[in-house]
Scaffold this active site. Structure first.
Site, PDB file in Angstrom:
ATOM      1  N   ASP A 146       4.354 -48.028  -0.902  1.00  0.00           N
ATOM      2  CA  ASP A 146       5.779 -49.038  -0.185  1.00  0.00           C
ATOM      3  C   ASP A 146       4.235 -50.188   0.351  1.00  0.00           C
ATOM      4  O   ASP A 146       2.890 -49.147  -0.263  1.00  0.00           O
ATOM      5  CB  ASP A 146       6.172 -48.358   1.227  1.00  0.00           C
ATOM      6  CG  ASP A 146       6.297 -48.054   1.944  1.00  0.00           C
ATOM      7  OD1 ASP A 146       5.125 -47.920   2.359  1.00  0.00           O
ATOM      8  OD2 ASP A 146       6.431 -48.000   3.373  1.00  0.00           O
ATOM      9  N   TYR A 169       8.782 -46.013  -5.533  1.00  0.00           N
ATOM     10  CA  TYR A 169       8.944 -45.131  -4.634  1.00  0.00           C
ATOM     11  C   TYR A 169       9.629 -44.526  -4.185  1.00  0.00           C
ATOM     12  O   TYR A 169       9.621 -43.689  -2.935  1.00  0.00           O
ATOM     13  CB  TYR A 169       8.827 -47.502  -3.832  1.00  0.00           C
ATOM     14  CG  TYR A 169       8.703 -46.864  -2.328  1.00  0.00           C
ATOM     15  CD1 TYR A 169       7.899 -45.674  -1.524  1.00  0.00           C
ATOM     16  CD2 TYR A 169      10.328 -47.238  -1.239  1.00  0.00           C
ATOM     17  CE1 TYR A 169       8.302 -45.438  -0.356  1.00  0.00           C
ATOM     18  CE2 TYR A 169       9.762 -46.332  -0.524  1.00  0.00           C
ATOM     19  CZ  TYR A 169       9.117 -45.391   0.567  1.00  0.00           C
ATOM     20  OH  TYR A 169      10.045 -44.910   1.756  1.00  0.00           O
ATOM     21  N   GLU A 229      16.783 -44.263   3.191  1.00  0.00           N
ATOM     22  CA  GLU A 229      15.312 -45.027   2.335  1.00  0.00           C
ATOM     23  C   GLU A 229      15.846 -46.267   1.599  1.00  0.00           C
ATOM     24  O   GLU A 229      15.130 -47.170   1.897  1.00  0.00           O
ATOM     25  CB  GLU A 229      15.048 -43.891   1.409  1.00  0.00           C
ATOM     26  CG  GLU A 229      13.767 -42.939   1.184  1.00  0.00           C
ATOM     27  CD  GLU A 229      12.664 -43.425   1.910  1.00  0.00           C
ATOM     28  OE1 GLU A 229      11.901 -44.200   1.850  1.00  0.00           O
ATOM     29  OE2 GLU A 229      12.038 -42.515   2.934  1.00  0.00           O
TER      30      GLU A 229
END
Ligand code: SF4
Length: 333
Positions: free
Chosen positions: A136, A118, A35
């Site tokens: 996002d 996020y 991520e």
């Protein structure tokens, strides 16, 4: 998103999702690294870095203990280097405060350096099955078009608003899959640049932007400030098999990485030869570097506090040189 749209989306995702390395793991550490790497970076570019990073630093503990130079070398070329530094700080916190295990709730995850709203939602939903949104840029674009929403998606309150509206619709049985499906739709079909591929979209029947021919207007984004332009005259300074590098300051842009020194006055009797080494432009988020370089071969090394002399092999192994200087690589050795 209503239940029917969710059903269509998940069905589409099952058949169309890309096979990405981090989609074949449930290890929270791996998902966290993926991520962070995928923030503002293309998925294709991340794959190689992800594999190398986890091979070198296979655990949170290894990341917490890694030397800065090694960490930055593993990140070399990926950009936004503060991500790497924050990963290490966060790993140290996880070791000290959570016994080496990533916390599971978005609230606790957000206390770790480098993890915002996020990323906390993505890790909590994908790694731990917590039913929270992960909004996002891809998700914002899909939702703005789907709902013909003219809110400015660059504003924090718009993101919070979209997340709040999405929250009750997240299927509690598979929140991670749902979040990834929405992001994947934005990445593969409801495209960021150019026309979206609406005939391939599972949500085309209910998309308000499509129904009312508003796609070109949505999502709304305020124009960014123009980038600041900086001109740099660099030196590719060589002596025998060595190249001179300089360490950047510990704070600010590309902090702690290595760079080609900027032009300074060299004693004439040191210079063996000098030639034009070309020009390059590198674009950061807020700044553009317009660089020219001269290659200067010296008869003897010049001793300056902030210069180090490295061989090609040392550069490859130990010194993180940002991709801003990639245009001059061929002239270095
Ligand atoms: Fe995006 Fe087109 Fe799908 Fe609407 S129909 S969500 S504009 S791809």
């Amino acid at each position: 998103m209503n239940a029917h749209q969710t059903h269509l989306l998940l069905h589409w995702y099952e058949a169309n999702q890309r096979s990405l390395p981090w989609r074949h793991t449930s290890d929270p550490y791996h998902i966290w690294i993926s991520e962070i790497m995928c923030q503002q970076t293309r998925v294709e570019a991340v794959k190689g870095y992800y594999a190398r990073f986890l091979a070198a630093l296979p655990t949170v503990e290894a990341l917490a203990q890694v030397e800065d130079n090694k960490l930055l070398k593993l990140w070399e070329g990926l950009g936004y280097y503060s991500r790497a530094r924050n990963l290490k700080k966060a790993a140290q916190m996880v070791m000290q405060e959570y016994d080496g295990q990533l916390p599971k709730t978005p609230e606790e995850l957000r206390k770790l350096p480098g993890i915002g709203c996020y990323t906390a939602g993505a890790i909590a939903s994908i790694a731990f099955g917590v039913a929270v949104p992960a909004v996002d840029g891809n998700v914002l674009r899909v939702l703005a078009r789907l709902q013909a929403d003219y809110a400015d998606i660059t504003l924090e309150k718009t993101k919070q608003n979209f997340a709040a509206r999405l929250q009750p619709t997240i299927p509690s049985s598979k929140p991670g899959v749902f979040n990834q499906a929405l992001m994947e739709l934005g990445a593969l079909v409801c495209l960021p640049n150019g026309a979206p591929l609406c005939p391939k979209c599972p949500l085309q029947e209910s998309c308000l932007a499509r129904q009312h021919a508003l796609i070109a207007e949505l999502p709304v984004k305020t124009a960014k400030k123009p980038r600041r332009l900086e001109r740099k005259q660099l030196l590719i300074l060589r002596h025998e098999d060595k190249l001179a590098l300089r360490k950047r300051p510990d704070t600010g842009l590309l902090a702690g990485l290595w760079e080609l020194p900027e032009v300074f006055e060299l004693p004439v009797d040191y210079v063996h030869s000098s030639e034009d080494a070309g020009a390059a432009v590198h674009i950061f988020t807020h700044i553009e570097w317009h660089m020219t370089a001269r290659k200067v071969v010296l008869k003897k090394t010049i001793a300056l506090d902030n210069l180090v002399w490295v061989t090609q092999q040392q550069l490859a192994q130990d010194y993180a040189l940002p991709s801003a200087f990639a245009g001059f690589r061929e002239m270095m050795f």
